[in-house]
Motif scaffolding. Structure first.
Motif, PDB file in Angstrom:
ATOM      1  N   LEU A 462      -4.082 -20.516   2.760  1.00 33.32           N
ATOM      2  CA  LEU A 462      -3.410 -18.948   1.431  1.00 33.32           C
ATOM      3  C   LEU A 462      -3.360 -19.342  -0.108  1.00 33.32           C
ATOM      4  CD1 LEU A 462      -0.541 -18.507   3.554  1.00 33.32           C
ATOM      5  CD2 LEU A 462      -1.861 -17.291   4.044  1.00 33.32           C
ATOM      6  N   GLY A 463      -3.527 -20.850  -0.268  1.00 32.47           N
ATOM      7  CA  GLY A 463      -3.525 -20.879  -1.852  1.00 32.47           C
ATOM      8  C   GLY A 463      -4.745 -20.665  -2.289  1.00 32.47           C
ATOM      9  N   VAL A 464      -5.843 -20.677  -1.487  1.00 30.10           N
ATOM     10  CA  VAL A 464      -7.431 -20.051  -2.277  1.00 30.10           C
ATOM     11  C   VAL A 464      -7.181 -18.611  -1.956  1.00 30.10           C
ATOM     12  CG1 VAL A 464      -8.201 -22.756  -1.611  1.00 30.10           C
ATOM     13  CG2 VAL A 464      -8.634 -20.524  -0.291  1.00 30.10           C
ATOM     14  N   CYS A 465      -6.427 -17.582  -1.436  1.00 32.57           N
ATOM     15  CA  CYS A 465      -6.964 -16.788  -1.398  1.00 32.57           C
ATOM     16  C   CYS A 465      -6.631 -15.839  -3.063  1.00 32.57           C
ATOM     17  CB  CYS A 465      -6.630 -16.192  -0.597  1.00 32.57           C
ATOM     18  SG  CYS A 465      -7.002 -16.523   1.351  1.00 32.57           S
ATOM     19  N   ALA A 466      -7.060 -14.772  -3.157  1.00 36.68           N
ATOM     20  CA  ALA A 466      -6.511 -13.951  -5.086  1.00 36.68           C
ATOM     21  C   ALA A 466      -5.479 -13.477  -4.055  1.00 36.68           C
ATOM     22  CB  ALA A 466      -7.911 -13.043  -5.285  1.00 36.68           C
ATOM     23  N   VAL A 467      -4.950 -13.131  -5.446  1.00 36.20           N
ATOM     24  CA  VAL A 467      -3.539 -13.125  -5.347  1.00 36.20           C
ATOM     25  C   VAL A 467      -3.634 -11.399  -6.131  1.00 36.20           C
ATOM     26  CG1 VAL A 467      -1.078 -12.282  -6.333  1.00 36.20           C
ATOM     27  CG2 VAL A 467      -1.916 -14.929  -5.808  1.00 36.20           C
ATOM     28  N   PRO A 468      -2.583 -10.371  -5.658  1.00 39.36           N
ATOM     29  CA  PRO A 468      -1.827 -10.189  -4.747  1.00 39.36           C
ATOM     30  C   PRO A 468      -2.581 -10.377  -3.252  1.00 39.36           C
ATOM     31  CG  PRO A 468      -2.506  -8.118  -5.798  1.00 39.36           C
ATOM     32  CD  PRO A 468      -3.191  -8.896  -6.671  1.00 39.36           C
ATOM     33  N   TRP A 469      -2.221 -10.067  -1.515  1.00 37.94           N
ATOM     34  CA  TRP A 469      -3.333 -10.615  -0.638  1.00 37.94           C
ATOM     35  C   TRP A 469      -3.667  -9.286  -0.667  1.00 37.94           C
ATOM     36  CZ3 TRP A 469       0.930 -13.891   1.521  1.00 37.94           C
ATOM     37  CH2 TRP A 469       0.859 -15.480   0.708  1.00 37.94           C
ATOM     38  N   ALA A 470      -4.698  -9.646  -0.039  1.00 38.16           N
ATOM     39  CA  ALA A 470      -5.207  -7.932   0.637  1.00 38.16           C
ATOM     40  C   ALA A 470      -4.750  -7.706   1.834  1.00 38.16           C
ATOM     41  CB  ALA A 470      -6.981  -8.283   0.524  1.00 38.16           C
ATOM     42  N   PRO A 471      -4.713  -6.282   1.675  1.00 33.71           N
ATOM     43  CA  PRO A 471      -3.553  -6.094   3.078  1.00 33.71           C
ATOM     44  C   PRO A 471      -4.004  -6.495   4.175  1.00 33.71           C
ATOM     45  CG  PRO A 471      -4.496  -4.175   1.330  1.00 33.71           C
ATOM     46  CD  PRO A 471      -4.992  -5.038   1.246  1.00 33.71           C
ATOM     47  N   PRO A 472      -4.651  -6.281   4.644  1.00 41.64           N
ATOM     48  CA  PRO A 472      -5.034  -7.658   5.906  1.00 41.64           C
ATOM     49  C   PRO A 472      -4.384  -8.876   6.259  1.00 41.64           C
ATOM     50  CG  PRO A 472      -7.189  -6.366   5.567  1.00 41.64           C
ATOM     51  CD  PRO A 472      -6.828  -6.688   4.103  1.00 41.64           C
ATOM     52  N   LEU A 473      -4.987  -9.577   5.215  1.00 35.60           N
ATOM     53  CA  LEU A 473      -4.692 -10.935   5.028  1.00 35.60           C
ATOM     54  C   LEU A 473      -2.045 -10.837   5.006  1.00 35.60           C
ATOM     55  CD1 LEU A 473      -4.326 -14.186   4.616  1.00 35.60           C
ATOM     56  CD2 LEU A 473      -4.384 -13.936   1.981  1.00 35.60           C
ATOM     57  N   GLY A 474      -2.552  -9.762   4.458  1.00 37.37           N
ATOM     58  CA  GLY A 474      -0.880  -9.528   3.801  1.00 37.37           C
ATOM     59  C   GLY A 474      -0.180  -9.937   5.436  1.00 37.37           C
ATOM     60  N   ARG A 475      -0.956  -8.337   6.141  1.00 35.74           N
ATOM     61  CA  ARG A 475      -0.344  -7.678   7.354  1.00 35.74           C
ATOM     62  C   ARG A 475      -0.288  -9.210   7.982  1.00 35.74           C
ATOM     63  NH1 ARG A 475      -2.803  -3.535   5.950  1.00 35.74           N
ATOM     64  NH2 ARG A 475      -4.520  -3.898   7.179  1.00 35.74           N
TER      65      ARG A 475
END
Length: 558
Positions: A462-475
């Protein structure tokens, strides 16, 4: 006669020192000048000290006045909107650990929102109110992770203040050139003069700025003094070539392979291996190809398929990757950056082999291994337990060469039983491979990983994912947290992921989380009180998301 209590006159030039000595010894042993022993001696000592104090102060000659500091530079950027300025003051007033240890409750952690606020303010090009500059510098002094964004936001006035307060000198060290003004890059004479006469930090700043604008000019400038630079300086200067590295840098880097410093040689070799078309990459490809080949002699038992022509129990040849690691590290290999001495616990041959494969262009392997695609190559079995070493080296090569196709092959499908391809030997390797993919693909892969494997190993990814998280990742993250809550898991086991969600989840998700705020029914095997902790954690998450939305709105208000 008691000699220790006799009056002693201090010399005129050492009157103050005499009084200090008398006070240290005590008036019973030594009396002030002109005073005999007795109860009046202490009073006489204090009187004499008062008179001498006035005399010393009145007798001081005025010193030359110090030069006044130059006025702070103007900041041309637009000021913060008033609401955003008030928000910044609140964020800076919050102190880490102010609430003590233990249960966090439902209040947002403002110190963790400060980095995000600073990044948003910098993206909009605002200038800070002058009165908050000391608090900004104090915050950056205590948290090194804040320094880049704080110094960008605070601007040149922070450097002006840092020259007046030793506690803030880190700002000068953290700024290339110590905040010194660089000449205009079109000013050839000024550039040459600073390069010849400037301090080391100023020269690094100049070279970095010039490299970003005109890579060839920066390289040519470095070449003018390369032979006379210290080894440690050559290493730092060489590192600046990472910016806009290209084929035109190859001749200079090839010369650096013969440098007398081992670290300089290693850095030059690393940079050349990041250029797949370089001569060094070609030399490494030849060496690596000599170690890896397809072996068609490996036989496996084949079970007769329905309707097949092969008899039951027949053997068929399965293409297999065979590895023959190098038996020595010759001088030519060392010149090309191969480190001869293996670390403790590593075999020499596997150590040399890994370095060769890592430095070889990844395009080598399709040609060498029968025209197969990266995904097909990664799927091939490898003989004699060499698979881990080979795939780990391919992982490093994919990261160095920024090769997304090889990264996908080595990562494998996120729903795979082992949560990744055979090359992803660790979470750290997977995180690095994900870094070669674009933000959307990265988020999609991690979301698939979490949906299959939960959150127990997801924190680093998760630490390498862009912020804010994309909706699928957030869900996917919220669903996994909800599953963990319903299962009665320890909520503090997920505190790291929950903290990431507070900073990285899209604020628009807040409304969808309202259903999770109630205290859940606890299963029989649940940790006592876990339901209350989960409710608090989700309440804090929702409150933080709404606060982040308000922060963004304040910054957008003109």
């Amino acid at each position: 006669m008691n000699r220790t209590s006799a009056p002693v006159d201090a010399p005129a030039t050492g009157a103050w020192e005499g009084l200090v000595t008398t006070a240290l010894l005590g008036t019973d042993r030594r009396t002030p000048p002109g005073t005999g022993p007795g109860p009046e001696a202490p009073v006489a000592l204090l009187d004499a000290a008062a008179v001498e104090t006035v005399r010393r102060r009145a007798g001081l000659r005025p010193a030359r006045a110090a030069e006044r500091p130059r006025p702070a530079p103007e900041d041309p950027r637009p000021p913060l909107p008033p609401a955003a300025a008030r928000r910044l003051a609140l964020l800076l007033a919050d102190r880490p650990g102010a609430s003590g240890g233990g249960r966090r409750g439902t209040a947002p952690d403002l110190t963790e929102l400060l980095p995000q606020w600073l990044a948003a303010a910098n993206a909009r090009g605002f200038a800070p109110p002058p009165q908050v500059l000391p608090a900004l510098l104090d915050a950056a002094r205590g948290r090194t992770d804040l320094r880049p964004t704080v110094l960008e936001f605070a601007g040149s006035r922070a450097l002006w203040l840092a020259r007046l307060n030793p506690d803030w000198r880190f700002a000068l060290r953290s700024t290339p050139g110590g905040g010194a003004a660089l000449p205009h890059l079109e000013d050839d004479d000024g550039v040459r003069q600073l390069w010849q006469e400037g301090l080391f930090a100023e020269r690094v700043a100049l070279l970095s700025a010039l490299r970003s604008r005109d890579p060839a000019a920066a390289r040519d400038l470095l070449a003018t003094t390369w032979a006379t630079e210290r080894a440690e300086d050559r290493l730092m200067f060489l590192d600046s070539l990472r910016t806009k590295l290209g084929p035109d840098d190859e001749p200079f880097l090839e010369q650096a392979l013969a440098d007398r410093s081992r670290n300089v040689r290693a850095t030059a070799a690393e940079l050349l291996s990041a250029l797949p078309g370089s001569a060094l990459a070609a030399r490494m490809a030849v060496r690596a190809e000599a170690c890896v080949a397809i072996d068609h002699t490996q036989a496996t038992q084949a079970t007769q398929a329905a309707g097949g022509t092969e008899p039951s129990g027949a053997t068929v040849a399965t293409p297999t990757i065979a590895v023959e690691a190098p038996h020595e590290c010759d001088p030519a290999m060392e010149r090309d950056g191969v480190v001869a001495k293996a670390p403790a616990g590593r075999g020499e041959r596997s150590w040399w082999f890994g370095q060769l494969v890592e430095a070889a262009p990844l395009g080598t392997w399709s040609r060498r291994l029968g025209g197969r695609t990266p995904r097909e190559i990664v799927a091939l079995p490898v003989t004699d337990d060499w698979q881990g070493e080979l795939h780990a080296a391919w992982c490093r090569a994919a990261v160095r060469q920024r090769d997304a196709e090889w990264s996908r092959a080595l990562l494998g499908e996120p729903s795979a039983p082992e949560a990744g391809g055979p090359g992803a030997v660790s979470l750290a390797e997977r995180a690095k491979l994900l870094g070669t993919l674009d933000a959307a693909e990265r988020a999609e892969w991690v979301a698939g990983f979490i949906a299959t494997h939960g959150l127990s190993e997801a924190f680093q990814l998760l630490g390498v994912c862009a912020v804010p998280w994309a909706p699928p990742l957030g869900r996917a993250v919220v669903d996994a947290l909800n599953i963990a809550r319903d299962a009665g898991s320890y909520p503090w086991s997920f505190s790291g992921v929950m903290g990431l969600a507070e900073r990285c989840l899209d604020p628009s998700e807040a409304g969808r989380l309202d259903a999770l705020l109630a205290v859940p029914d606890e299963p029989e095997n649940a940790s006592p009180g876990a339901g209350g902790y989960w409710a608090e954690a989700f309440q804090r998450l929702v409150t933080t998301l709404r606060l982040r939305a308000a922060m963004t709105e304040e910054l957008n208000t003109s």
